[in-house]
Design a protein around this motif. Structure first.
Motif, PDB file in Angstrom:
ATOM      1  N   ARG A   1      37.802  47.566  44.315  1.00 28.72           N
ATOM      2  CA  ARG A   1      38.709  46.460  44.607  1.00 28.72           C
ATOM      3  C   ARG A   1      38.817  45.565  43.390  1.00 28.72           C
ATOM      4  O   ARG A   1      37.817  45.246  42.743  1.00 28.72           O
ATOM      5  N   PHE A   2      40.043  45.108  43.095  1.00 33.02           N
ATOM      6  CA  PHE A   2      40.259  44.256  41.929  1.00 33.02           C
ATOM      7  C   PHE A   2      40.052  42.774  42.237  1.00 33.02           C
ATOM      8  O   PHE A   2      39.332  42.092  41.510  1.00 33.02           O
ATOM      9  N   PRO A   3      40.639  42.213  43.308  1.00 30.30           N
ATOM     10  CA  PRO A   3      40.413  40.786  43.582  1.00 30.30           C
ATOM     11  C   PRO A   3      38.983  40.520  44.057  1.00 30.30           C
ATOM     12  O   PRO A   3      38.352  41.361  44.694  1.00 30.30           O
TER      13      PRO A   3
ATOM     14  N   GLU B   1      31.312  41.070  44.614  1.00 30.84           N
ATOM     15  CA  GLU B   1      30.738  41.277  43.277  1.00 30.84           C
ATOM     16  C   GLU B   1      30.419  42.760  43.099  1.00 30.84           C
ATOM     17  O   GLU B   1      29.487  43.272  43.721  1.00 30.84           O
ATOM     18  N   PRO B   2      31.178  43.482  42.273  1.00 33.21           N
ATOM     19  CA  PRO B   2      30.892  44.903  42.053  1.00 33.21           C
ATOM     20  C   PRO B   2      29.807  45.091  40.995  1.00 33.21           C
ATOM     21  O   PRO B   2      29.699  44.318  40.054  1.00 33.21           O
ATOM     22  N   PHE B   3      29.016  46.150  41.167  1.00 36.83           N
ATOM     23  CA  PHE B   3      27.980  46.494  40.194  1.00 36.83           C
ATOM     24  C   PHE B   3      28.367  47.697  39.336  1.00 36.83           C
ATOM     25  O   PHE B   3      27.698  47.981  38.338  1.00 36.83           O
ATOM     26  N   VAL B   4      29.409  48.420  39.731  1.00 39.09           N
ATOM     27  CA  VAL B   4      29.845  49.612  39.000  1.00 39.09           C
ATOM     28  C   VAL B   4      31.354  49.535  38.830  1.00 39.09           C
ATOM     29  O   VAL B   4      32.031  48.699  39.439  1.00 39.09           O
TER      30      VAL B   4
ATOM     31  N   ARG C   1      48.027  45.220  42.702  1.00 35.93           N
ATOM     32  CA  ARG C   1      47.248  43.986  42.651  1.00 35.93           C
ATOM     33  C   ARG C   1      45.872  44.114  43.285  1.00 35.93           C
ATOM     34  O   ARG C   1      44.983  43.311  43.002  1.00 35.93           O
ATOM     35  N   SER C   2      45.647  45.126  44.142  1.00 36.80           N
ATOM     36  CA  SER C   2      44.389  45.150  44.897  1.00 36.80           C
ATOM     37  C   SER C   2      43.335  46.106  44.360  1.00 36.80           C
ATOM     38  O   SER C   2      42.176  46.017  44.776  1.00 36.80           O
TER      39      SER C   2
ATOM     40  N   PHE D   1      45.894  48.681  37.000  1.00 40.35           N
ATOM     41  CA  PHE D   1      45.166  47.832  37.948  1.00 40.35           C
ATOM     42  C   PHE D   1      45.673  46.395  37.852  1.00 40.35           C
ATOM     43  O   PHE D   1      46.250  45.972  36.848  1.00 40.35           O
ATOM     44  N   GLY D   2      45.487  45.681  38.952  1.00 43.93           N
ATOM     45  CA  GLY D   2      45.664  44.243  38.937  1.00 43.93           C
ATOM     46  C   GLY D   2      47.076  43.734  38.772  1.00 43.93           C
ATOM     47  O   GLY D   2      47.263  42.603  38.336  1.00 43.93           O
ATOM     48  N   ALA D   3      48.088  44.517  39.118  1.00 48.43           N
ATOM     49  CA  ALA D   3      49.482  44.080  39.032  1.00 48.43           C
ATOM     50  C   ALA D   3      49.846  43.573  37.653  1.00 48.43           C
ATOM     51  O   ALA D   3      50.624  42.627  37.496  1.00 48.43           O
TER      52      ALA D   3
END
Length: 337
Positions: free
Chosen positions: A315-317, A272-275, A148-149, A214-216
């Motif tokens: 990180r997913f969340p 907020e991811p950029f990549v 999940r993470s 990813f993400g459960a």
């Protein structure tokens, strides 16, 4: 010390057997009960033994489904040469709860090896694998995903081995599995020596683990990588001459960078991811930002990579807390056909 976990399976008997690894557990509702960890054994006689596990973390699903599908195929396989031992829900309490850690003792099974025969449920499962199943195994595959993470690059991971002979055997297994990426790591940024595949290394057994989703939730791509990789390994090691259609695989071999090059959340906030995983990045390149939760008008905290490399995970969340891992980096070592 002898394991307190037991099964009715006779691992020397020819044919298919299905039972449980029974983990003693005394609860409010069952004073002398046990936890049912599913275990299957397919034995075709002389040949190597593959020990295949998934569900070490309960919120990682590609490996769990891949092993269930493989078990159905093996149940009708007439030309098995050797033995395949499958535990598709190794940490059953975590699997049944859909959690990374066990709800019974909060144990993280992939931080519990080599385990403890007199410990809690998580420690007893780790000890059973180490003391009872490793002595039977010629190779080990423990299938993981980001859970999940994390959003993870589809990668197979292996320890470096304790000597040149072990390193060669481990690299052979990585190439045979044929994930899009393969990585050699000492696990310094994660479980280090307390993981299942690190324990296998200490027993001199070629072993790998994976990160395939990813993400459960279920990644169709990750499931396909797991299923094809398992079939290639069983074929290449002569255990199953053919299990369905076997596609050729190839891997880019990577090495994890130091955890000091990873990026961690500097504060509680919105990430907020950029990549994304698989992107090539440069030192000082913007990686993303975190919007502090406590002050609505605060400027977002800018994040930059401290080194160049390939993004291994993010990180997913979106919600994040101080110290959460946001990005990790790998470096390309070479190509493996």
């Amino acid at each position: 010390m002898k394991s307190r976990v037991w099964s009715k399976i006779d691992f020397s008997a020819i044919g298919m057997q299905a039972d449980y690894a029974r983990v003693p557990y005394s609860s409010d509702t069952s004073a002398y009960g046990w936890i049912p960890v599913p275990i299957l054994c397919f034995n075709g006689g002389n040949g190597p033994t593959a020990l295949l596990t998934a569900g070490t973390h309960g919120d990682e699903y590609e490996g769990q489904i891949a092993l269930r599908n493989l078990a159905r195929e093996l149940s009708s396989c007439a030309n098995l040469r050797g033995r395949v031992i499958i535990l598709p829900a190794l940490n059953w309490p975590a699997v049944s709860a859909g959690r990374r850690n066990s709800p019974l003792d909060e144990g993280n099974l992939n931080r519990a090896f080599p385990g403890d025969a007199d410990g809690g449920p998580t420690a007893m499962i780790a000890h059973y694998v180490t003391s009872e199943l490793f002595p039977l195994a010629d190779l080990v595959i423990d299938l993981h995903s980001g859970g999940r993470s994390l959003d993870y690059l589809p990668v197979a991971l292996a320890r470096p081995g304790r000597n040149d002979t072990e390193a060669t055997a481990i690299l052979r297994l990585l190439k045979s599995f044929g994930a899009p990426y393969g990585a050699i790591t000492d696990g310094a940024g994660a479980g280090a020596g307390s993981t299942l595949y690190a324990a296998a290394e200490q027993h001199g057994i070629p072993a790998l683990t994976t990160e395939l989703g990813f993400g459960a939730t279920l990644s169709e791509r990750g499931l396909g990588i797991a299923e094809r990789g398992l079939k290639r390994v069983l074929h290449d090691y002569g255990i199953v001459p053919a299990v369905g259609t076997i596609e050729a695989g190839s891997s880019v071999i990577l090495k994890y960078q130091s955890p000091h090059n990873s990026i961690y959340a500097p504060c509680d906030g919105l990430f907020e991811p950029f990549v994304k995983p698989g992107d090539e990045v440069k030192a000082n390149q913007p990686a993303g930002c975190v919007y502090p939760l406590s002050i609505a008008v605060a400027e977002p905290v800018e994040l930059k990579f401290s080194a160049s490399g390939l993004v291994a995970y993010r990180r997913f969340p979106t919600l994040t807390h101080t110290g959460d891992a946001l990005f990790g980096l790998m470096s390309v070592m070479g190509e493996a056909a």
